[in-house]
Design a protein around this motif. Sequence first.
Motif, PDB file in Angstrom:
ATOM      1  N   ALA A  71      71.200  51.677  18.632  1.00 38.48           N
ATOM      2  CA  ALA A  71      70.595  50.595  19.409  1.00 38.48           C
ATOM      3  C   ALA A  71      70.554  51.002  20.872  1.00 38.48           C
ATOM      4  CB  ALA A  71      71.386  49.289  19.241  1.00 38.48           C
ATOM      5  N   ALA A  72      69.550  50.507  21.588  1.00 38.33           N
ATOM      6  CA  ALA A  72      69.427  50.823  23.014  1.00 38.33           C
ATOM      7  C   ALA A  72      68.429  49.873  23.652  1.00 38.33           C
ATOM      8  CB  ALA A  72      68.975  52.276  23.220  1.00 38.33           C
ATOM      9  N   ASN A  73      68.570  49.678  24.962  1.00 35.49           N
ATOM     10  CA  ASN A  73      67.547  48.917  25.684  1.00 35.49           C
ATOM     11  C   ASN A  73      66.553  49.896  26.313  1.00 35.49           C
ATOM     12  OD1 ASN A  73      69.023  49.973  27.822  1.00 35.49           O
ATOM     13  ND2 ASN A  73      69.133  48.046  28.955  1.00 35.49           N
ATOM     14  N   ARG A  74      65.530  49.359  26.968  1.00 34.12           N
ATOM     15  CA  ARG A  74      64.483  50.211  27.532  1.00 34.12           C
ATOM     16  C   ARG A  74      65.050  51.202  28.543  1.00 34.12           C
ATOM     17  NH1 ARG A  74      59.259  46.777  27.209  1.00 34.12           N
ATOM     18  NH2 ARG A  74      60.011  44.901  26.156  1.00 34.12           N
ATOM     19  N   VAL A  75      65.976  50.706  29.389  1.00 43.25           N
ATOM     20  CA  VAL A  75      66.543  51.581  30.420  1.00 43.25           C
ATOM     21  C   VAL A  75      67.327  52.710  29.778  1.00 43.25           C
ATOM     22  CG1 VAL A  75      68.021  51.692  32.457  1.00 43.25           C
ATOM     23  CG2 VAL A  75      66.661  49.633  32.025  1.00 43.25           C
ATOM     24  N   GLY A  76      68.127  52.380  28.762  1.00 46.49           N
ATOM     25  CA  GLY A  76      68.898  53.410  28.086  1.00 46.49           C
ATOM     26  C   GLY A  76      68.016  54.476  27.471  1.00 46.49           C
ATOM     27  N   LEU A  77      66.918  54.056  26.853  1.00 48.25           N
ATOM     28  CA  LEU A  77      65.996  55.030  26.274  1.00 48.25           C
ATOM     29  C   LEU A  77      65.345  55.888  27.346  1.00 48.25           C
ATOM     30  CD1 LEU A  77      64.270  52.749  23.594  1.00 48.25           C
ATOM     31  CD2 LEU A  77      65.905  54.587  23.157  1.00 48.25           C
ATOM     32  N   SER A  78      64.902  55.251  28.435  1.00 48.17           N
ATOM     33  CA  SER A  78      64.193  55.995  29.476  1.00 48.17           C
ATOM     34  C   SER A  78      65.106  56.979  30.204  1.00 48.17           C
ATOM     35  CB  SER A  78      63.555  55.032  30.476  1.00 48.17           C
ATOM     36  OG  SER A  78      64.540  54.308  31.192  1.00 48.17           O
TER      37      SER A  78
END
Length: 627
Positions: free
Chosen positions: A246-253
């Motif tokens: 799981a991750a949020n947009r910031v974590g992915l970017s």
Amino acid sequence: MARTQASPGNDTLLEARRAFFEAGRSPVGQVPGAILQSWRRCRGLGLAANARPSIEPIDAPSLRAMREQHERLWRLARAEVEMLAADATSTGSIAILTDADGWILDAEGSDAFLDKAGRVALMPGACWSEARVGTNAIGTAIADGHAVEVRGAEHYAAPHRILNCAAAPIFDPYGRMVGVLDISGDAAVAQVHALGLAQLAVAHIEHRYFDEGIVDADLLRVHSNRALLGTAREGLLAFRNGRLVAANRVGLSLFGLERGDLGRAPYEALFDGAVSRLRDDGAVHDRTGRVLYGHVDEPTRTRRARAASPITVSPAVAGAEADAPLFDDAQQAELERARRVLDAGIPVLVLGETGTGKEVFSRELHRRCARAGRPFVAVNCAALPEGLIEAELFGYESGAFTGARKDGNAGLLRQAEGGVLFLDEIGDMPMALQPRLLRVLQDRELSPLGGGKPVKLDFALVCATHRHLEDAVAEGRFRADLYYRISHHTVALPPLRDATDREARVQTLWQRIGQGRRLTTAAQDTLSRYVWPGNLRQLVASLRTLAALSEPGSEIDVDALPAYLRTSLPPTAAAAPPADADLDAITLSSMRAAVDACGGNIAHAARRLGISRSTLYRRLGAGLRGR
């Protein structure tokens, strides 16, 4: 995606529409690429561009059912919708929340524009998917999976050219789209910052999804900029068994990842250093050598089956909360007594420190009582915004106050009809609202804000608090008459440090969490002797960490235990609170001890206790801020 070019003028846009809809040409460069792609999709579906789409909103009962189906989305997005609605009121626009299929769950903001939007069925209960109504910000954001603006005549259906819309999709931690947040207004009024506001609000909503924890996973909160930690702009990445789940947009970017990488990217491919380094040092390097600051939230829930144990694990909680208490014989007896009291229509008051499982005890009580199968409505009196708690609890009629939803709100008390109402942290309820709650409990009816006929109520009441309410009454912080109304039968959940069977509890939890890993006698003894100021919640988090950092089938010795367990004084040397100390004093003593044991590091102390840093700051107050 957001547009990357200046919006075309009206003449250019009308020329583009003629080229596309009449001449069959593609007006590349005359409209944003996302709009042109959407027009092509809609034409491929055979949608008529000049006719008003047939949009028939569902009836009120169906809308209520749909809102209940998406209760989590609605609850987590509500603060953002209300914030945007307040701003939208002044700009003549509205804020809209939809599900992932484009069904509108809520629309709030300018009354004047709500009426205008209603003329094109932009209202709760209507579906604005691209396949139904053509190019529009809600439907196109769903189709593309990106934020988008659709202005005036960019809408596929000509009657919708009265709208300017900006929408951003909402994703849950696992990369699944769960809804859309949209800001819509009059096409004659420029909405310069609408898309940015929608995206910012969505970032806060998506961040809030992680606050409830990720099942069986370590949640890393990281960023290269320390100042962004604790905000919606921090990176959130959850790892289970060494894999990103799981991750949020910031974590992915931060790592150049896409949502498709969830479930596949291994921890070792992203970070140069173990999770323990981030726990202990507050920093870790990624594979490029960049320093990322942050901390780790331990796993908070489990759905693994319980193992055989000399201690009974309630069936209701065995597959639910990770820090679910283990009900020994004494607590089983307490549950049975409380059940009989509740079935007799008498309120039950549950007392206990943070982490002792007050809500889980109350849910199990609901499962066993005569109202099992009916609603269990949990209300955290300390978490509701003080300015909104009255409206949330008692409901309101349409137009009761600025920002009130057009169709009103039934309120949480009425949602508990026929079931159990659980008022958690009732000791933190504002004094101004206590008389009204008392009146409701006495009369078993309420009148919504803004008028309306009184409504009869039928629910059983369970309250919980970590505070000593008798002292709160003596100090004028809690009404005596309300206290006597809710405290006919009290249940005190003991802290873990007072349990005589701590060794059995550790064994039982480890059987559930360890997945075949073994604890040495010395490690188990150390775990059993520790005082656990954060109670079962902290113990479970520590055991999860041990399992995550060890290999399947391995044996875990003392040297693998968290540093605070290996370096802490034995319980006999630790300062214990006085025998007659109240719950508040015991809780504060445990918190201060944790801060001292962590060398004044607030973040480490909060993780050790299993609570948030903000809670720790709030409870210890000014004395802590000077550390």
